[in-house]
Motif scaffolding. Structure first.
Motif, PDB file in Angstrom:
ATOM      1  N   HIS A  84      10.110 -15.191   4.597  1.00 47.68           N
ATOM      2  CA  HIS A  84      11.406 -14.150   5.531  1.00 47.68           C
ATOM      3  C   HIS A  84      10.190 -13.730   6.425  1.00 47.68           C
ATOM      4  CE1 HIS A  84       8.333 -11.407   4.277  1.00 47.68           C
ATOM      5  NE2 HIS A  84       8.146 -11.797   3.697  1.00 47.68           N
ATOM      6  N   ASP A  95       3.437 -11.318   7.009  1.00 50.91           N
ATOM      7  CA  ASP A  95       4.034 -11.403   6.111  1.00 50.91           C
ATOM      8  C   ASP A  95       5.048 -12.083   6.078  1.00 50.91           C
ATOM      9  OD1 ASP A  95       5.313 -10.939   3.623  1.00 50.91           O
ATOM     10  OD2 ASP A  95       5.056  -9.016   3.626  1.00 50.91           O
ATOM     11  N   GLU A 129      13.554 -10.170   2.279  1.00 56.09           N
ATOM     12  CA  GLU A 129      12.845 -10.322   1.417  1.00 56.09           C
ATOM     13  C   GLU A 129      12.593  -8.771   0.508  1.00 56.09           C
ATOM     14  OE1 GLU A 129       8.663 -10.808  -1.113  1.00 56.09           O
ATOM     15  OE2 GLU A 129       9.138 -10.071   1.412  1.00 56.09           O
ATOM     16  N   GLU A 130      12.221  -8.433   1.498  1.00 53.14           N
ATOM     17  CA  GLU A 130      11.208  -6.963   1.671  1.00 53.14           C
ATOM     18  C   GLU A 130      12.568  -5.762   0.934  1.00 53.14           C
ATOM     19  OE1 GLU A 130       8.811  -6.708   1.553  1.00 53.14           O
ATOM     20  OE2 GLU A 130       7.427  -7.739   2.842  1.00 53.14           O
ATOM     21  N   GLN A 196      -2.410 -12.506   0.518  1.00 56.58           N
ATOM     22  CA  GLN A 196      -1.679 -10.859   0.094  1.00 56.58           C
ATOM     23  C   GLN A 196      -3.192 -10.315  -0.392  1.00 56.58           C
ATOM     24  OE1 GLN A 196       2.482 -10.940  -0.105  1.00 56.58           O
ATOM     25  NE2 GLN A 196       2.372  -9.671   1.668  1.00 56.58           N
ATOM     26  N   HIS A 386       1.102  -5.415   3.728  1.00 60.29           N
ATOM     27  CA  HIS A 386       1.758  -4.487   4.579  1.00 60.29           C
ATOM     28  C   HIS A 386       1.094  -3.883   4.990  1.00 60.29           C
ATOM     29  CE1 HIS A 386       4.518  -6.089   0.368  1.00 60.29           C
ATOM     30  NE2 HIS A 386       5.059  -6.447   1.942  1.00 60.29           N
TER      31      HIS A 386
HETATM   32 MN    MN Z   1       5.548  -8.149   2.034  1.00 63.32          MN
END
Ligand code: MN
Ligand code: GLV
Ligand code: MN
Length: 413
Positions: A84, A95, A129-130, A196, A386
């Motif tokens: 994404h 990310d 995606e978020e 992550q 994030h």
């Molecule tokens: Mn994310």
């Protein structure tokens, strides 16, 4: 042909850097929320690069973008990769984007080396995606995998009450029901992503091969109490909606800590109060809770404990509440033959590796419902994600992309 293609790391890193500038908040923060001007600009950026490279593209009714390197045998289903480009508020540059631009670079490198796949290779840029706009993550892949129906998607509203149909209308054509794929419409799906977490960095490994993706769940709780003047209403008998919510947030933490599974994690990431005035007792409060585990039973036991705690807290405080489940998804098990394939390619490329769990969710969680799926993780500094200082080194990005390209090559020949 093996390793005869050449990943152009400078080109890929330059594009990651360029994409990071498309952000609602100033660098190094990256914010790109579904259908915002920045999300739309990121889509155009990607499409321009893909078309320059000679690939064709199409977009479905929810805005998932498919970029295709056509295979010589149209009777074979395609191999897909992707991730994404949307980003939560105040996120970093890597990310999702590593999987999208890394996927593009992998396809470009194969094309430039003169490779002609038998199976088509498709890069998917998944919509949202978020969860920022509608509170529900993996919107595009949920619809593709039929884990969310078109009717359910049409019910989605953002914080201002604007619907998905209103948001997508100016940008996407077709009915949401057309987004759904059939099982095995793709031969396989491979998602490249930053870890992550810090396991790869701690073990000094080049790549992680994801065997399982933890089961995510999230809930929205609204508390109704009684407002009043902060000076005039004495403490006994107050029905403060925020204080009930605050105690429930602590119960979320406790349920995760006492869980029998070491992988249980619980976060209250959104809290709001009304009327939001310093001299007014909150009459309403809202919490959004994210709760996950690799062990779905342990997760659901802990969620039951939070519900019980909320009942007891609200009864004691004479506050009422509504519990709304946004989603409660099962975990995904990655394909064993794809893991074997990745492992053998990692060995051949001399990349140190291990098998691991993904604690974050990804579009792969949903793609795994409709085709064999696997993920490649690369290390990111301190496991940070994030947040604006998220960082993956050029070497890590280029190794992950190399492994992706080699695997796409093998699976498409
Ligand atoms: Mn994310
Ligand atoms: C994806 O961003 C997640 O929250 O796991
Ligand atoms: Mn991601």
């Amino acid at each position: 042909m093996s390793e005869t293609f050449h990943i152009q790391a400078d080109r890929l890193l330059g594009e990651l850097h360029e994409l990071a500038q498309i952000s609602e908040h100033p660098a190094p923060a990256v914010t790109r929320i579904l259908f915002s001007p920045e999300d739309l600009a990121a889509r155009i950026f990607l499409l321009e690069k893909a078309h320059q490279a000679g690939f064709s593209s199409r977009m479905d009714a929810v805005g998932n973008i498919m970029i295709r390197m056509a295979g010589t045998d149209p009777s074979l289903t395609a191999i897909a990769t992707g991730s994404h480009t949307d980003a939560i508020p105040n996120a970093g540059a890597y990310d999702g984007t590593v999987g999208v631009l890394g996927g593009l670079e992998a396809m470009r490198a194969l094309k430039e080396a003169g490779y002609q796949p038998r199976r088509s290779i498709e890069l998917i840029m998944f919509t949202a995606e978020e969860p920022t706009r509608f509170g529900l993550g993996c919107l595009g892949s949920r619809l593709m995998s039929r884990c969310l129906s078109a009717d359910e998607a049409s019910q989605l509203r953002d914080a201002d009450g604007k619907s998905l149909d209103e948001w997508r209308g100016p940008h996407c054509t077709g009915a949401l029901s057309e987004v759904a794929l059939r099982e095995n419409d793709y031969h396989a799906f491979i998602e490249l992503h930053i870890e992550q977490g810090n396991l790869l960095e701690a073990k000094q490994l080049d790549v992680g091969l994801v065997e399982k993706i933890a089961a995510p769940a999230s809930f929205r709780l609204r508390f109704h109490g009684s407002g009043g003047h902060a000076g005039a209403v004495l403490m006994p008998g107050r029905r403060d909606a925020f204080l009930a919510a605050a105690e429930v947030a602590l119960a979320v933490e406790k349920a995760a800590i006492v869980s029998s599974s070491p992988d249980t994690v619980g976060t209250t990431g959104v809290i709001d109060v009304w009327p939001k005035a310093i001299n007014s007792i909150p009459c309403e409060a809202l919490l959004e809770i994210d709760f996950r585990d690799t062990d779905v039973e342990a997760r659901d036991i802990a969620i039951g404990q939070i519900r019980q705690a909320a009942d007891a807290i609200c009864a004691r405080r004479n506050v009422t509440f509504e519990w709304h489940c946004i989603h409660q998804d099962p975990p995904a098990i990655c394909s064993s033959w794809l893991l074997d394939e990745l492992e053998s390619n990692a060995r051949m490329l001399d990349l140190s590796h291990c098998r691991m769990v993904s604690r974050a969710y990804h579009d792969a969680l949903f793609m795994a419902r409709i085709c064999p799926t696997v993920m490649i993780f690369i290390p990111c500094r301190n496991g940070w994600s994030h947040r604006p200082d998220e960082y993956a080194s050029p070497e890590a990005i280029s190794r992950g992309t190399q492994l992706l390209a080699e695997t796409l090559r093998k699976l498409s020949q």
